[in-house]
Design an enzyme around this catalytic site. Structure first.
Site, PDB file in Angstrom:
ATOM      1  N   HIS A 170     -11.343  -1.811   9.425  1.00  0.00           N
ATOM      2  CA  HIS A 170     -10.237  -2.595  10.300  1.00  0.00           C
ATOM      3  C   HIS A 170     -10.735  -3.193  11.601  1.00  0.00           C
ATOM      4  CE1 HIS A 170      -7.941   0.007   7.215  1.00  0.00           C
ATOM      5  NE2 HIS A 170      -7.353  -1.166   7.143  1.00  0.00           N
ATOM      6  N   ARG A 214      -6.985  10.499   2.364  1.00  0.00           N
ATOM      7  CA  ARG A 214      -6.654   9.471   1.268  1.00  0.00           C
ATOM      8  C   ARG A 214      -7.807   9.496   0.060  1.00  0.00           C
ATOM      9  NH1 ARG A 214      -7.595   3.967   4.211  1.00  0.00           N
ATOM     10  NH2 ARG A 214      -6.580   2.994   2.397  1.00  0.00           N
ATOM     11  N   LYS A 270      -9.435   0.978  -5.274  1.00  0.00           N
ATOM     12  CA  LYS A 270      -9.941   0.668  -4.181  1.00  0.00           C
ATOM     13  C   LYS A 270     -10.902   1.949  -3.593  1.00  0.00           C
ATOM     14  CE  LYS A 270      -5.969   1.534  -1.371  1.00  0.00           C
ATOM     15  NZ  LYS A 270      -4.888   1.041  -0.517  1.00  0.00           N
ATOM     16  N   HIS A 271     -11.839   1.523  -2.778  1.00  0.00           N
ATOM     17  CA  HIS A 271     -12.428   0.370  -2.257  1.00  0.00           C
ATOM     18  C   HIS A 271     -13.759   0.155  -2.901  1.00  0.00           C
ATOM     19  CE1 HIS A 271      -9.173   1.835   0.627  1.00  0.00           C
ATOM     20  NE2 HIS A 271      -9.054   0.686   0.874  1.00  0.00           N
ATOM     21  N   ASP A 299       0.847  -1.217  -0.033  1.00  0.00           N
ATOM     22  CA  ASP A 299       0.080   0.015  -0.150  1.00  0.00           C
ATOM     23  C   ASP A 299       0.846   1.193  -0.077  1.00  0.00           C
ATOM     24  OD1 ASP A 299      -2.822  -0.978   0.378  1.00  0.00           O
ATOM     25  OD2 ASP A 299      -1.976  -1.725   2.204  1.00  0.00           O
ATOM     26  N   ASP A 334     -10.525  -7.042  -0.158  1.00  0.00           N
ATOM     27  CA  ASP A 334      -9.866  -6.174   1.246  1.00  0.00           C
ATOM     28  C   ASP A 334      -9.453  -7.420   2.034  1.00  0.00           C
ATOM     29  OD1 ASP A 334      -8.719  -4.331   2.698  1.00  0.00           O
ATOM     30  OD2 ASP A 334     -10.419  -3.039   2.604  1.00  0.00           O
ATOM     31  N   ARG A 367       4.309   3.191   2.870  1.00  0.00           N
ATOM     32  CA  ARG A 367       5.236   2.116   3.461  1.00  0.00           C
ATOM     33  C   ARG A 367       6.697   2.379   3.369  1.00  0.00           C
ATOM     34  NH1 ARG A 367       0.611   1.319   6.105  1.00  0.00           N
ATOM     35  NH2 ARG A 367      -0.769   0.044   4.984  1.00  0.00           N
TER      36      ARG A 367
END
Length: 410
Positions: free
Chosen positions: A238, A195, A225-226, A126, A310, A134
């Site tokens: 999450h 985002r 996504k998503h 990601d 996901d 990351r």
């Protein structure tokens, strides 16, 4: 999907990889695979079907799994998932990455472990920019989609895509879970926010498609996504299962528009969210729903590419559904790749559930073949390879990122 910040064909997938920002033309000899299996031929048409016909059920199911690993070095469980279960891909998170040298070493060791398998790995990450980043500290920071959205500059969004792709390509990755095509329509949304490129469909379409095209122009697989849209949730999937009480007609006026645009622009892969839309499917979230994946995404919208769930180990699934049953449901609904981002035991649960479902006739092997065909075709399109990469020289890349940041800030 981000972790809470909390006669024989000649074409193969082992061709020379896309050139990276590297200081030396070849990696150290110790990073080279000791043995390489005969690559699966990937010419279009009958030869690909013949290849699939020659694969075992276990090999096919392995291609449908994209898994996370523990730690910053190759461990026994990661090696088993690659060499024994023959998983089709790996995802790395921030916890797997300490610094540039360590990240490249880990990526190379994962690829080397796959050297006896005939199909290269999806090496995924990601890398959105902003808070979902990351890459280690050696890389210059790339701001969020929201910052680029404020500029409303299509060229800047495409350049953002190329820069994100150059970052991850330099470290040996070949798939990026970006761009985010969610519309930030709910100010109470705890997981999307900046985002997203913005609160209007037109802006998200314009900038999101530009970013997607920038990513793919650098030889990296973009995953939009998503789907069907995570922008109007007030719950972080999450942690829990979000519920959005919108009809198909309402979704068609806003949330679906960027994804329909991406499909029209030949999107390669779509990630489906863990969100319950009770007015569409009362019992199953989008990621497990034949109504949403099979009838809407694949049927009405005509998407023929790769569908990725996901992370199936997120709270939205694990708190409400049996993981093995969820795996079977999502394949029956039309998903091709199941993301299991955490724990070897979870990967084993999913793999065994799929094996049993085929043996019991709940899922036909021909249905598995459809997914494997799409997966192998995508790996072939991007000419994926398990060849190792050297630790890159990123001075030029960082300079380009900094110059681009200044242009966006104007």
């Amino acid at each position: 999907m981000q972790a809470v910040t909390t006669a024989a064909p000649t074409a193969t997938m082992e061709a020379t990889p896309v050139q990276t920002d590297a200081s030396s033309p070849t990696p150290p000899a110790t990073e080279s695979p000791t043995s390489v299996a005969t690559p699966i031929p990937t010419q279009k048409g009958d030869s690909l079907a013949q290849t699939i016909a020659g694969m075992t059920l276990e090999e096919k199911l392995g291609q449908m799994l994209l898994v996370g690993i523990d730690g910053t070095v190759l461990d026994a469980n990661a090696k088993k998932m690659i060499t024994q279960d023959k998983v089709g891909g790996i995802i790395l998170y921030a916890a797997n990455i300490k610094d540039l040298k360590g990240m490249v070493s880990l990526v190379n060791s994962l690829k080397k472990s796959n050297s006896t398998n005939p199909v290269p790995l999806f090496m995924s990450v990601d890398q959105e920019g902003g808070k979902v980043s990351r890459m280690p500290a050696e890389f210059a920071k790339i701001p969020s989609n929201g910052v680029v959205g404020a500029s409303n500059n299509t060229a800047a969004a495409k350049t953002m895509g190329t820069l994100l792709a150059r970052e991850i390509r330099s470290a040996g990755f070949n798939m990026n879970f970006a761009p985010v095509l969610d519309i930030n329509s709910n100010p109470d949304n705890p997981v999307i926010g900046d985002r997203s490129f913005g609160s209007s469909a037109s802006k998200v379409i314009k900038l999101g498609i530009a970013e997607m095209q920038g990513i793919e122009s650098e030889g990296i697989v973009p995953v939009v996504k998503h789907f069907p849209g995570h922008g109007d949730t007030s719950v972080d999937s999450h942690l829990e299962l979000p519920v959005v009480n919108k009809t198909a007609a309402q979704l068609a006026k806003l949330e679906w528009l960027p994804f329909q645009a991406a499909i029209k622009a030949d999107a390669d892969a779509v990630m489906v969210a863990h969100i319950l839309f009770p007015k569409l499917d009362l019992n199953k979230p989008a990621s497990l729903s034949d109504v949403i994946i099979g009838k809407q995404l694949r049927g009405d919208m005509g998407f023929k590419g790769v569908v990725i769930t996901d992370d199936l180990t997120m709270g939205a699934i694990t708190k409400h559904f049996n993981l093995g049953n969820a795996a079977v449901d999502t394949v029956q609904a039309g998903s091709d790749i199941l993301l299991i981002a955490h724990e070897y035991d979870n990967e084993q649960i999913v793999l065994k559930a799929l094996q049993q479902s085929v043996k019991k006739g709940e899922i036909t092997e021909s249905r598995i073949d459809e997914s494997v065909h799409r997966i192998l075709a995508l790996k072939h399109k991007y000419n994926l390879s398990d060849n190792p990469v050297p630790v890159p020289e990123i001075t030029k890349l960082n300079s380009d990122i900094k110059a681009w940041r200044k242009s966006v800030a104007r």
